[in-house]
Write a protein that holds these residues in place. Structure first.
Motif, PDB file in Angstrom:
ATOM      1  N   GLY A 260      26.514  28.697  50.825  1.00  0.00           N
ATOM      2  CA  GLY A 260      26.408  30.503  51.309  1.00  0.00           C
ATOM      3  C   GLY A 260      26.613  31.086  50.639  1.00  0.00           C
ATOM      4  O   GLY A 260      26.002  32.672  51.005  1.00  0.00           O
ATOM      5  N   GLU A 261      27.313  30.550  49.658  1.00  0.00           N
ATOM      6  CA  GLU A 261      28.367  31.767  48.881  1.00  0.00           C
ATOM      7  C   GLU A 261      27.084  32.084  47.197  1.00  0.00           C
ATOM      8  O   GLU A 261      27.372  32.603  46.597  1.00  0.00           O
ATOM      9  N   ARG A 262      26.060  31.089  46.778  1.00  0.00           N
ATOM     10  CA  ARG A 262      25.002  31.081  45.780  1.00  0.00           C
ATOM     11  C   ARG A 262      24.701  33.245  45.598  1.00  0.00           C
ATOM     12  O   ARG A 262      24.117  33.737  46.547  1.00  0.00           O
ATOM     13  N   GLU A 263      24.772  32.968  44.497  1.00  0.00           N
ATOM     14  CA  GLU A 263      24.303  34.612  44.546  1.00  0.00           C
ATOM     15  C   GLU A 263      23.178  34.140  45.206  1.00  0.00           C
ATOM     16  O   GLU A 263      22.918  36.415  45.781  1.00  0.00           O
ATOM     17  N   LEU A 294      25.760  48.149  63.672  1.00  0.00           N
ATOM     18  CA  LEU A 294      25.543  46.411  63.641  1.00  0.00           C
ATOM     19  C   LEU A 294      25.200  45.677  62.860  1.00  0.00           C
ATOM     20  O   LEU A 294      23.648  45.710  63.517  1.00  0.00           O
ATOM     21  N   VAL A 295      25.018  44.978  62.384  1.00  0.00           N
ATOM     22  CA  VAL A 295      24.553  44.026  61.905  1.00  0.00           C
ATOM     23  C   VAL A 295      24.627  42.628  62.026  1.00  0.00           C
ATOM     24  O   VAL A 295      26.020  42.068  62.654  1.00  0.00           O
ATOM     25  N   VAL A 296      23.510  42.422  62.650  1.00  0.00           N
ATOM     26  CA  VAL A 296      23.466  40.235  62.892  1.00  0.00           C
ATOM     27  C   VAL A 296      22.999  39.814  61.755  1.00  0.00           C
ATOM     28  O   VAL A 296      21.772  40.251  61.742  1.00  0.00           O
ATOM     29  N   VAL A 297      23.425  38.426  61.441  1.00  0.00           N
ATOM     30  CA  VAL A 297      22.703  37.700  60.686  1.00  0.00           C
ATOM     31  C   VAL A 297      23.103  36.021  60.739  1.00  0.00           C
ATOM     32  O   VAL A 297      23.651  35.637  61.231  1.00  0.00           O
ATOM     33  N   SER A 298      21.239  36.138  61.269  1.00  0.00           N
ATOM     34  CA  SER A 298      20.975  34.598  62.538  1.00  0.00           C
ATOM     35  C   SER A 298      20.667  33.605  61.114  1.00  0.00           C
ATOM     36  O   SER A 298      19.083  33.942  61.024  1.00  0.00           O
ATOM     37  N   GLU A 303      22.398  29.581  54.282  1.00  0.00           N
ATOM     38  CA  GLU A 303      22.411  30.940  53.911  1.00  0.00           C
ATOM     39  C   GLU A 303      22.881  32.417  54.407  1.00  0.00           C
ATOM     40  O   GLU A 303      22.539  33.368  53.746  1.00  0.00           O
ATOM     41  N   LEU A 304      23.771  31.552  55.340  1.00  0.00           N
ATOM     42  CA  LEU A 304      24.852  33.260  55.496  1.00  0.00           C
ATOM     43  C   LEU A 304      25.464  33.259  54.238  1.00  0.00           C
ATOM     44  O   LEU A 304      26.783  33.060  55.019  1.00  0.00           O
ATOM     45  N   SER A 305      25.265  33.759  53.655  1.00  0.00           N
ATOM     46  CA  SER A 305      26.008  34.529  52.284  1.00  0.00           C
ATOM     47  C   SER A 305      27.070  35.665  52.636  1.00  0.00           C
ATOM     48  O   SER A 305      26.983  36.930  53.796  1.00  0.00           O
ATOM     49  N   GLN A 306      29.122  35.143  52.914  1.00  0.00           N
ATOM     50  CA  GLN A 306      29.037  35.539  53.517  1.00  0.00           C
ATOM     51  C   GLN A 306      29.030  37.846  52.130  1.00  0.00           C
ATOM     52  O   GLN A 306      29.465  38.727  52.756  1.00  0.00           O
ATOM     53  N   LYS A 307      29.245  37.505  51.364  1.00  0.00           N
ATOM     54  CA  LYS A 307      29.336  38.381  50.377  1.00  0.00           C
ATOM     55  C   LYS A 307      28.629  39.200  50.909  1.00  0.00           C
ATOM     56  O   LYS A 307      27.428  40.709  50.500  1.00  0.00           O
ATOM     57  N   GLY A 308      26.629  38.503  50.336  1.00  0.00           N
ATOM     58  CA  GLY A 308      25.937  39.358  51.170  1.00  0.00           C
ATOM     59  C   GLY A 308      25.727  40.116  52.363  1.00  0.00           C
ATOM     60  O   GLY A 308      25.480  41.784  52.509  1.00  0.00           O
ATOM     61  N   LEU A 309      26.637  39.788  53.797  1.00  0.00           N
ATOM     62  CA  LEU A 309      27.177  40.373  54.278  1.00  0.00           C
ATOM     63  C   LEU A 309      28.272  41.718  54.704  1.00  0.00           C
ATOM     64  O   LEU A 309      27.555  42.979  54.687  1.00  0.00           O
ATOM     65  N   VAL A 310      28.829  40.837  53.127  1.00  0.00           N
ATOM     66  CA  VAL A 310      29.695  42.181  53.067  1.00  0.00           C
ATOM     67  C   VAL A 310      28.609  43.852  52.552  1.00  0.00           C
ATOM     68  O   VAL A 310      28.808  44.661  52.269  1.00  0.00           O
ATOM     69  N   ARG A 337      14.170  30.088  60.326  1.00  0.00           N
ATOM     70  CA  ARG A 337      14.247  31.333  59.884  1.00  0.00           C
ATOM     71  C   ARG A 337      15.128  31.696  59.410  1.00  0.00           C
ATOM     72  O   ARG A 337      16.160  31.433  60.559  1.00  0.00           O
ATOM     73  N   LEU A 338      15.887  33.018  58.954  1.00  0.00           N
ATOM     74  CA  LEU A 338      17.148  33.836  58.624  1.00  0.00           C
ATOM     75  C   LEU A 338      16.632  34.758  59.142  1.00  0.00           C
ATOM     76  O   LEU A 338      14.991  35.614  59.014  1.00  0.00           O
ATOM     77  N   ARG A 339      17.398  35.549  60.314  1.00  0.00           N
ATOM     78  CA  ARG A 339      16.792  37.203  60.876  1.00  0.00           C
ATOM     79  C   ARG A 339      18.439  37.774  60.728  1.00  0.00           C
ATOM     80  O   ARG A 339      19.378  37.559  60.012  1.00  0.00           O
ATOM     81  N   ALA A 340      17.873  39.318  60.541  1.00  0.00           N
ATOM     82  CA  ALA A 340      19.005  40.258  60.797  1.00  0.00           C
ATOM     83  C   ALA A 340      18.190  41.237  61.766  1.00  0.00           C
ATOM     84  O   ALA A 340      17.151  41.681  61.667  1.00  0.00           O
ATOM     85  N   THR A 341      19.190  41.579  62.902  1.00  0.00           N
ATOM     86  CA  THR A 341      18.946  42.179  63.088  1.00  0.00           C
ATOM     87  C   THR A 341      20.285  43.861  63.297  1.00  0.00           C
ATOM     88  O   THR A 341      21.323  43.516  63.251  1.00  0.00           O
ATOM     89  N   VAL A 342      19.351  45.124  62.716  1.00  0.00           N
ATOM     90  CA  VAL A 342      20.586  46.080  63.369  1.00  0.00           C
ATOM     91  C   VAL A 342      20.260  46.862  64.521  1.00  0.00           C
ATOM     92  O   VAL A 342      19.925  47.437  64.842  1.00  0.00           O
TER      93      VAL A 342
END
Ligand SMILES: Nc1nc2c(ncn2[C@@H]2O[C@H](COP(=O)(O)OP(=O)(O)OP(=O)(O)O)[C@@H](O)[C@H]2O)c(=O)[nH]1
Length: 392
Positions: A260-263, A294-298, A303-310, A337-342
């Motif tokens: 998940g931490e791949r660039e 508020l952002v949720v990435v599911s 694929e859930l990168s913490q760096k990406g979330l920050v 799929r990768l999903r982002a909800t804001v």
């Protein structure tokens, strides 16, 4: 978050039904209780997921409705709901309060039952229970005419006053020219359900891995505590070939923090959140006018990168000029799929609501003027030119 969902009126009932359907299909655990309230008996037959014992008909004994709806009259919708409030509340005795974080009252605001009854009911919920009450209000499309705009412009005000926050959905922004009204509604109801479930279901244990940075119901409550009108952004992307390959090889995904931490994963998450924020919101608004977000990435853990979330959180903070942005993830090993909800809370620059109010003021003036002219016109019609005839 654990919800008690109540759909009011025809649109409210259908959307509540779709929320439960989507939750079931995606194996989530969101709705602990679902009910619908309507003044039209026929609308209740359209529901497949809300239990029959939680379907309440108001105004059955009222001369003006008799179980046939409120005829796009929100004052009547409000009155019928007040008259039968005790009966509605009796059904709520079945709400497992120990297991519910909030109520969600769903309604279309252009008609009578939902637009008038929804806020009456939301207020009663707020007085009776300690949990927050959120609204999900559907704004009518522009071509529904002045009456629908007038109803919605009045109702959104009551909804905002009677709930802790109201999420708006604009039918105008989601209308597709090629569809019939009914199939268009079916499609938009699924889109609404998808956003509600993606936003509010994370953080509830349903067998999926629990992440360090999981979204919690207190995060949603904190974000919505500013009140006003909220809008929701959403985007999804297909999974990386690597993720799919691993799934194929291992038969299941590795719960692999390092992957998940791949660039590339960080860039993808950040890009997806930006794309969501720039996509079609449930109700178009200038996102910079929101007070909190508020952002949720599911998606699969890999694929859930913490760096990406920050990065996403920081980017959103700069966009809305607020430090009140929360970001969390929602690991779903089996997700396709990768999903982002804001969630954008208390957005104050919402052009559609301004336009509705303008249309509503014009409609109100027309209705008053026509009512005044109508009496004269009827009298002229039934009176002979020189008023020589005596009525019987
Ligand atoms: N997104 C969506 N909007 C709908 C749907 N059905 C109706 N609407 C919208 O909701 C508004 C209110 O319509 P209804 O829900 O049918 O009205 P009601 O609340 O049952 O009130 P009455 O029919 O007057 O008793 C309409 O003006 C439409 O804008 C639906 O299935 N999906």
């Amino acid at each position: 978050m654990k919800l008690a969902v109540v759909g009011f009126g025809n649109a409210g009932g259908k959307i509540a039904d779709r929320i439960v359907e989507y939750e079931t299909q995606t194996e989530r655990s969101l709705c602990q209780f679902t009910a619908v309230v309507n003044s039209a008996r026929i609308d209740l037959h359209k529901l497949g997921y809300v239990p029959q014992r939680h379907q309440i008909l108001v105004g059955q004994t009222d001369e003006r409705s008799k179980g046939h709806g409120a005829g796009a009259d929100p004052d009547l919708g409000a009155e019928l709901t007040r008259q039968d409030l005790a009966e509605v509340q009796r059904v709520l005795d079945n709400v497992p309060l120990h297991d519910v974080d909030a109520f969600l009252v769903v309604a279309g605001l252009g008609g009578g039952t939902g637009s008038g009854g929804g806020p009456v009911f939301a207020e009663a919920l707020g007085e009776r229970y300690g949990e927050p009450v959120y609204g999900l209000g559907v704004l009518p499309s522009g071509d529904e005419g002045g009456r629908a705009s007038l109803n919605a412009a009045r109702s959104i005000r009551s909804f905002v006053d009677s709930t802790d926050a109201t999420i708006a959905f604009d039918n105008d922004a989601w209308r597709e020219g090629t569809q019939s009204i009914e199939s268009g509604y079916e499609q938009t109801n699924v889109e609404i359900a998808k956003r509600v479930v993606s936003l509010l279901a994370p953080g509830e244990y349903d067998g999926s891995p629990v992440s360090e940075n999981a979204m919690d119901s207190s995060d949603v409550k904190r974000t919505l505590s500013v009140g006003g009108v909220a809008t929701v952004a959403y985007a999804e992307a297909s999974l990386e070939e690597e993720t799919q390959r691993q799934r194929g090889l291992l038969g299941r995904l590795r719960n692999d923090g390092e992957a998940g931490e791949r660039e590339g994963a960080a860039t993808k998450v950040h890009g997806l959140v930006r794309r969501a924020a720039r996509s079609r919101l449930t109700c178009p608004a200038d996102i910079t006018s929101a007070e909190r977000a508020l952002v949720v990435v599911s998606g699969p853990p890999a694929e859930l990168s913490q760096k990406g979330l920050v990065r996403s959180r920081k980017w959103l903070e700069s966009q809305i000029d607020s430090v009140e942005v929360l970001a969390g993830d929602d690991p779903r090993p089996g997700a396709d799929r990768l999903r982002a909800t804001v969630l954008l809370a208390n957005a104050t620059d919402v052009p559609r609501i301004d336009a509705l109010q303008e249309q509503a003021v014009d409609a109100q003036e027309n209705i008053d003027a026509q009512a005044a002219e109508r009496d004269t016109a009827i009298s002229e019609l039934v009176t002979d030119p020189d008023d020589e005839l005596e009525p019987i």
